[in-house]
Design a protein around this motif. Structure first.
Motif, PDB file in Angstrom:
ATOM      1  N   THR A  35       0.825  -1.208   0.000  1.00 31.92           N
ATOM      2  CA  THR A  35       0.000   0.000   0.000  1.00 31.92           C
ATOM      3  C   THR A  35       0.859   1.258   0.000  1.00 31.92           C
ATOM      4  OG1 THR A  35      -1.769  -1.168   1.150  1.00 31.92           O
ATOM      5  CG2 THR A  35      -1.807   1.233   1.226  1.00 31.92           C
ATOM      6  N   LEU A  36       1.891   1.274   0.834  1.00 29.49           N
ATOM      7  CA  LEU A  36       2.785   2.436   0.841  1.00 29.49           C
ATOM      8  C   LEU A  36       3.497   2.599  -0.500  1.00 29.49           C
ATOM      9  CD1 LEU A  36       4.442   2.330   4.381  1.00 29.49           C
ATOM     10  CD2 LEU A  36       2.625   3.812   3.567  1.00 29.49           C
ATOM     11  N   HIS A  37       3.847   1.488  -1.135  1.00 29.44           N
ATOM     12  CA  HIS A  37       4.503   1.550  -2.443  1.00 29.44           C
ATOM     13  C   HIS A  37       3.559   2.141  -3.489  1.00 29.44           C
ATOM     14  CE1 HIS A  37       6.095  -0.256  -6.251  1.00 29.44           C
ATOM     15  NE2 HIS A  37       7.177   0.336  -5.762  1.00 29.44           N
ATOM     16  N   VAL A  39       0.972   4.098  -2.995  1.00 28.51           N
ATOM     17  CA  VAL A  39       0.740   5.515  -2.701  1.00 28.51           C
ATOM     18  C   VAL A  39       1.916   6.361  -3.185  1.00 28.51           C
ATOM     19  CG1 VAL A  39       0.484   7.191  -0.828  1.00 28.51           C
ATOM     20  CG2 VAL A  39      -0.862   5.100  -0.817  1.00 28.51           C
ATOM     21  N   SER A  40       3.141   5.872  -2.973  1.00 26.01           N
ATOM     22  CA  SER A  40       4.317   6.606  -3.441  1.00 26.01           C
ATOM     23  C   SER A  40       4.336   6.698  -4.969  1.00 26.01           C
ATOM     24  CB  SER A  40       5.594   5.921  -2.953  1.00 26.01           C
ATOM     25  OG  SER A  40       5.686   5.971  -1.561  1.00 26.01           O
ATOM     26  N   ILE A  43       1.806   9.297  -6.060  1.00 27.50           N
ATOM     27  CA  ILE A  43       2.333  10.647  -5.843  1.00 27.50           C
ATOM     28  C   ILE A  43       3.337  10.989  -6.933  1.00 27.50           C
ATOM     29  CG2 ILE A  43       3.753  12.057  -4.305  1.00 27.50           C
ATOM     30  CD1 ILE A  43       2.380  10.606  -1.964  1.00 27.50           C
ATOM     31  N   ALA A  64      10.944   4.348  -4.285  1.00 28.31           N
ATOM     32  CA  ALA A  64       9.819   3.600  -3.710  1.00 28.31           C
ATOM     33  C   ALA A  64       9.968   2.101  -3.965  1.00 28.31           C
ATOM     34  CB  ALA A  64       8.497   4.104  -4.290  1.00 28.31           C
ATOM     35  N   SER A  80       9.945   2.137   3.734  1.00 26.36           N
ATOM     36  CA  SER A  80       8.733   2.537   3.015  1.00 26.36           C
ATOM     37  C   SER A  80       8.169   3.840   3.556  1.00 26.36           C
ATOM     38  CB  SER A  80       7.686   1.430   3.102  1.00 26.36           C
ATOM     39  OG  SER A  80       8.133   0.296   2.406  1.00 26.36           O
ATOM     40  N   TYR A  81       8.265   4.031   4.877  1.00 31.18           N
ATOM     41  CA  TYR A  81       7.866   5.320   5.442  1.00 31.18           C
ATOM     42  C   TYR A  81       8.746   6.433   4.882  1.00 31.18           C
ATOM     43  CZ  TYR A  81       4.953   3.182   9.118  1.00 31.18           C
ATOM     44  OH  TYR A  81       3.989   2.514   9.805  1.00 31.18           O
ATOM     45  N   LEU A  84       7.794   7.292   1.324  1.00 33.39           N
ATOM     46  CA  LEU A  84       6.544   8.058   1.280  1.00 33.39           C
ATOM     47  C   LEU A  84       6.777   9.511   1.685  1.00 33.39           C
ATOM     48  CD1 LEU A  84       3.483   8.046   0.848  1.00 33.39           C
ATOM     49  CD2 LEU A  84       3.247   7.442   3.251  1.00 33.39           C
ATOM     50  N   ALA A  87       8.490  11.271  -1.132  1.00 32.04           N
ATOM     51  CA  ALA A  87       7.550  11.566  -2.210  1.00 32.04           C
ATOM     52  C   ALA A  87       6.676  12.771  -1.863  1.00 32.04           C
ATOM     53  CB  ALA A  87       6.679  10.347  -2.499  1.00 32.04           C
ATOM     54  N   LEU A  88       6.232  12.854  -0.623  1.00 33.67           N
ATOM     55  CA  LEU A  88       5.408  13.998  -0.216  1.00 33.67           C
ATOM     56  C   LEU A  88       6.198  15.301  -0.228  1.00 33.67           C
ATOM     57  CD1 LEU A  88       3.370  12.361   2.675  1.00 33.67           C
ATOM     58  CD2 LEU A  88       2.495  13.120   0.460  1.00 33.67           C
TER      59      LEU A  88
END
Length: 96
Positions: A35-37, A39-40, A43, A64, A80-81, A84, A87-88
């Motif tokens: 999921t984190l991947h 989302v990245s 983005i 990512a 992964s955090y 993310l 990326a943000l």
């Protein structure tokens, strides 16, 4: 006739509770990292598609993916955090 008592799962033959628990933990970890991947990656697509900074977006894709592979192999979520957050931050810097 068969007995209709409640089944005893803890003492049932062939029941390996620790194996079931390990499989569940692995599934939850894989779903979280995946999921984190995703989302990245989304983005990164937003950065490339909206602002036109495709080189930055490609960098996010690479970071990512490396973070997801590292997370799957080492069973940690820290990379992964970090991907993310990176990326943000890239989204905030390219949108300005």
């Amino acid at each position: 006739m068969a007995e209709h008592a409640a089944p005893e799962y803890a003492t049932a033959p062939g029941n390996d509770y620790s194996s079931h628990e390990g499989t569940y933990e692995a599934f939850v970890h894989m779903a979280f990292i995946g999921t984190l991947h995703v989302v990245s990656i989304v983005i990164g697509l937003a950065i490339g598609g909206v602002t036109g900074h495709w080189l930055v977006a490609f960098g996010i894709f690479v970071v990512a993916t490396i973070a997801a592979i590292q997370g799957f192999m080492s069973k940690t979520r820290t990379a992964s955090y970090g991907a993310l957050v990176l990326a943000l931050v890239a989204l905030a810097l390219t949108a300005a």
